[in-house]
Design an enzyme around this catalytic site. Structure first.
Site, PDB file in Angstrom:
ATOM      1  N   LYS A  53       0.839  -1.206   0.000  1.00  0.00           N
ATOM      2  CA  LYS A  53       0.000   0.000   0.000  1.00  0.00           C
ATOM      3  C   LYS A  53       0.873   1.255   0.000  1.00  0.00           C
ATOM      4  O   LYS A  53       0.594   2.220  -0.706  1.00  0.00           O
ATOM      5  CB  LYS A  53      -0.957  -0.030   1.203  1.00  0.00           C
ATOM      6  CG  LYS A  53      -2.051  -1.086   1.013  1.00  0.00           C
ATOM      7  CD  LYS A  53      -2.887  -1.382   2.251  1.00  0.00           C
ATOM      8  CE  LYS A  53      -3.773  -2.601   1.956  1.00  0.00           C
ATOM      9  NZ  LYS A  53      -4.609  -3.029   3.090  1.00  0.00           N
ATOM     10  N   GLN A  97      -5.009  -2.204   9.312  1.00  0.00           N
ATOM     11  CA  GLN A  97      -4.836  -3.498   8.643  1.00  0.00           C
ATOM     12  C   GLN A  97      -5.410  -4.612   9.513  1.00  0.00           C
ATOM     13  O   GLN A  97      -5.132  -4.679  10.712  1.00  0.00           O
ATOM     14  CB  GLN A  97      -3.336  -3.723   8.358  1.00  0.00           C
ATOM     15  CG  GLN A  97      -3.025  -4.938   7.526  1.00  0.00           C
ATOM     16  CD  GLN A  97      -3.508  -4.816   6.074  1.00  0.00           C
ATOM     17  OE1 GLN A  97      -3.654  -3.726   5.532  1.00  0.00           O
ATOM     18  NE2 GLN A  97      -3.755  -5.949   5.451  1.00  0.00           N
ATOM     19  N   ASP A 120     -11.486   1.751   3.154  1.00  0.00           N
ATOM     20  CA  ASP A 120     -11.764   0.313   3.019  1.00  0.00           C
ATOM     21  C   ASP A 120     -13.250   0.068   2.732  1.00  0.00           C
ATOM     22  O   ASP A 120     -13.626  -1.015   2.277  1.00  0.00           O
ATOM     23  CB  ASP A 120     -11.461  -0.403   4.346  1.00  0.00           C
ATOM     24  CG  ASP A 120     -10.112  -1.101   4.345  1.00  0.00           C
ATOM     25  OD1 ASP A 120      -9.610  -1.432   3.264  1.00  0.00           O
ATOM     26  OD2 ASP A 120      -9.589  -1.329   5.454  1.00  0.00           O
TER      27      ASP A 120
HETATM   28  N1  GUN Z   1      -6.461  -7.444   5.573  1.00  0.00           N
HETATM   29  C1  GUN Z   1      -6.536  -8.133   4.415  1.00  0.00           C
HETATM   30  N2  GUN Z   1      -7.166  -7.396   3.471  1.00  0.00           N
HETATM   31  C2  GUN Z   1      -7.482  -6.226   4.052  1.00  0.00           C
HETATM   32  C3  GUN Z   1      -8.126  -5.036   3.581  1.00  0.00           C
HETATM   33  O1  GUN Z   1      -8.564  -4.923   2.434  1.00  0.00           O
HETATM   34  N3  GUN Z   1      -8.251  -4.029   4.488  1.00  0.00           N
HETATM   35  C4  GUN Z   1      -7.814  -4.135   5.762  1.00  0.00           C
HETATM   36  N4  GUN Z   1      -8.007  -3.089   6.583  1.00  0.00           N
HETATM   37  N5  GUN Z   1      -7.212  -5.213   6.225  1.00  0.00           N
HETATM   38  C5  GUN Z   1      -7.048  -6.246   5.374  1.00  0.00           C
END
Ligand code: GUN
Length: 280
Positions: A53, A97, A120
Site C-alpha cells: 500500500k 490493517q 476500506d
Molecule cells: N487485511 C486483508 N485485506 C485487508 C483489507 O482490504 N483491508 C484491511 N483493513 N485489512 C485487510
C-alpha cells in the site's frame, strides 16, 4: 478458449490514471491525497500488504503515513491514533490493517473511523449506505471486480450473476453492487443445496468462498464470465484460486487468473477511494 482477464494490466491503467489526476490536483489546487495505514503487531502477510500500500501511494504521488504499533498495543491506544487520523487534515483516508490482535475489538476500531475517511468501505455507515446506493466509499475488492467487468466491456445489466461465498468483505457487498447495476443476483454459501445447479445458471459467476479449486468445469455454463476471488495458499507456498482454472477456462468466455486477476485491483481501488476522499 477463454479471454484471460488481466488484473495486473487493468490495475496499472487505473493507477496511471490516478497518478495523472493527482498531479493535476497538485498543480491546480495544491491538494495531495493522503493515505495512512495502521498495523498492529507483526503478522507477516499483513506486513507485506502494508508495504504494498505504501509503495502504491509513492507510485501515484500520494502522501502516505505508516503507523507500526506493537502487538500489545491496547484498544484505547489504537482508538487514540484513530482519533488523531480522523482530525489529521493531510490524511484523507486511512485503514487499520486486519486482522488485529484478539484483545482488540474489530467492530470498535472500524466504527471509530470517520466514514468519509474509511477508504476500506468497512464502516457500518458505508456498508448501510450501499443499500441506498450512495456510500462515501465502496469496499475495494468488490469494487475492483466491477472495474474489471467494465473495462473488459462485459455487460452486467440483466445478467444472471451468482456469487459463491457470503463474506462481509466480498460476497455480501458484491451482491449489493451487482444488484445496483441491475444484475439478477444469487448469493450462495455453505448451506446452499444443489450448488452446481445454481452456479450453472450463472452468466457471471464469482467464486469467493476460500475453498481451493472448488468450482469445476461441470459447475459452469458454457460461455460464462468467471471471476475468481480465492487466494488459497498451499503448504508448498503455491497460490490457488477457488476455480479449477485449466478445466474451467476451456468452457467459459472470460476468466480471471490467480494470481494476477482480482488481487491487483484491490490496491488500485483503495487508491481510487483515497483520491475520492480528497475531493469529499
Ligand atoms: N487485511 C486483508 N485485506 C485487508 C483489507 O482490504 N483491508 C484491511 N483493513 N485489512 C485487510
Amino acid at each position: 478458449m477463454a479471454t484471460i482477464i488481466d488484473g495486473k494490466k487493468i490495475s496499472k491503467s487505473v493507477r496511471d490514471e490516478i497518478r495523472e489526476t493527482t498531479l493535476r490536483m497538485k498543480n491546480e489546487r495544491g491538494i495531495v491525497p493522503g493515505l495512512a495505514v495502521v498495523l498492529v503487531g507483526d503478522d507477516p502477510a499483513s506486513k507485506i500488504y502494508v508495504r504494498g500500500k505504501k509503495n502504491a501511494c509513492d507510485e501515484v504521488g500520494f502522501l502516505s503515513k505508516e503507523f507500526k504499533l506493537p502487538g500489545d498495543t491496547s484498544e484505547a491506544e489504537l482508538l487514540d491514533i484513530i482519533d488523531g487520523l480522523n482530525r489529521d487534515s493531510e490524511i484523507h483516508g486511512f485503514l487499520v490493517q486486519l486482522p488485529v490482535p484478539k484483545h482488540i475489538r474489530v467492530d470498535a476500531i472500524i466504527e471509530a473511523i470517520d466514514p468519509k475517511k474509511d477508504v476500506d468501505g468497512f464502516h457500518p455507515y458505508n456498508v448501510g449506505r450501499l443499500f441506498s446506493g450512495n456510500p462515501y466509499h465502496r469496499s475495494c475488492t468488490p469494487a475492483g471486480i466491477l472495474e474489471l467487468l467494465d473495462r473488459y466491456g462485459i455487460e452486467i445489466e440483466g445478467k444472471e450473476a451468482v456469487i459463491v461465498g457470503r463474506s462481509i468483505l466480498v460476497g455480501k457487498p458484491l451482491a449489493l453492487m451487482l444488484l445496483e447495476r441491475n444484475a439478477t443476483v444469487t448469493l450462495c454459501h455453505t448451506r446452499t443445496r444443489n450448488l452446481s445447479e445454481v452456479t450453472k445458471r450463472a452468466e457471471i459467476l464469482v467464486a469467493a468462498a476460500g475453498n481451493a479449486e472448488m468450482i469445476k468445469a461441470d459447475m459452469v455454463k458454457d460461455g460464462a464470465v468467471v471471476i475468481d476471488v480465492g487466494t488459497n495458499r498451499l503448504e508448498n507456498g503455491k497460490l490457488l484460486g477457488d476455480v479449477a482454472f485449466s478445466e474451467v477456462s476451456e468452457r467459459v468466455s472470460y476468466i480471471t487468473p490467480v494470481p494476477g486477476g482480482v488481487g491487483p485491483m484491490t490496491i488500485a481501488m483503495l487508491l481510487n477511494n483515497t483520491l475520492n476522499a480528497s475531493r469529499i
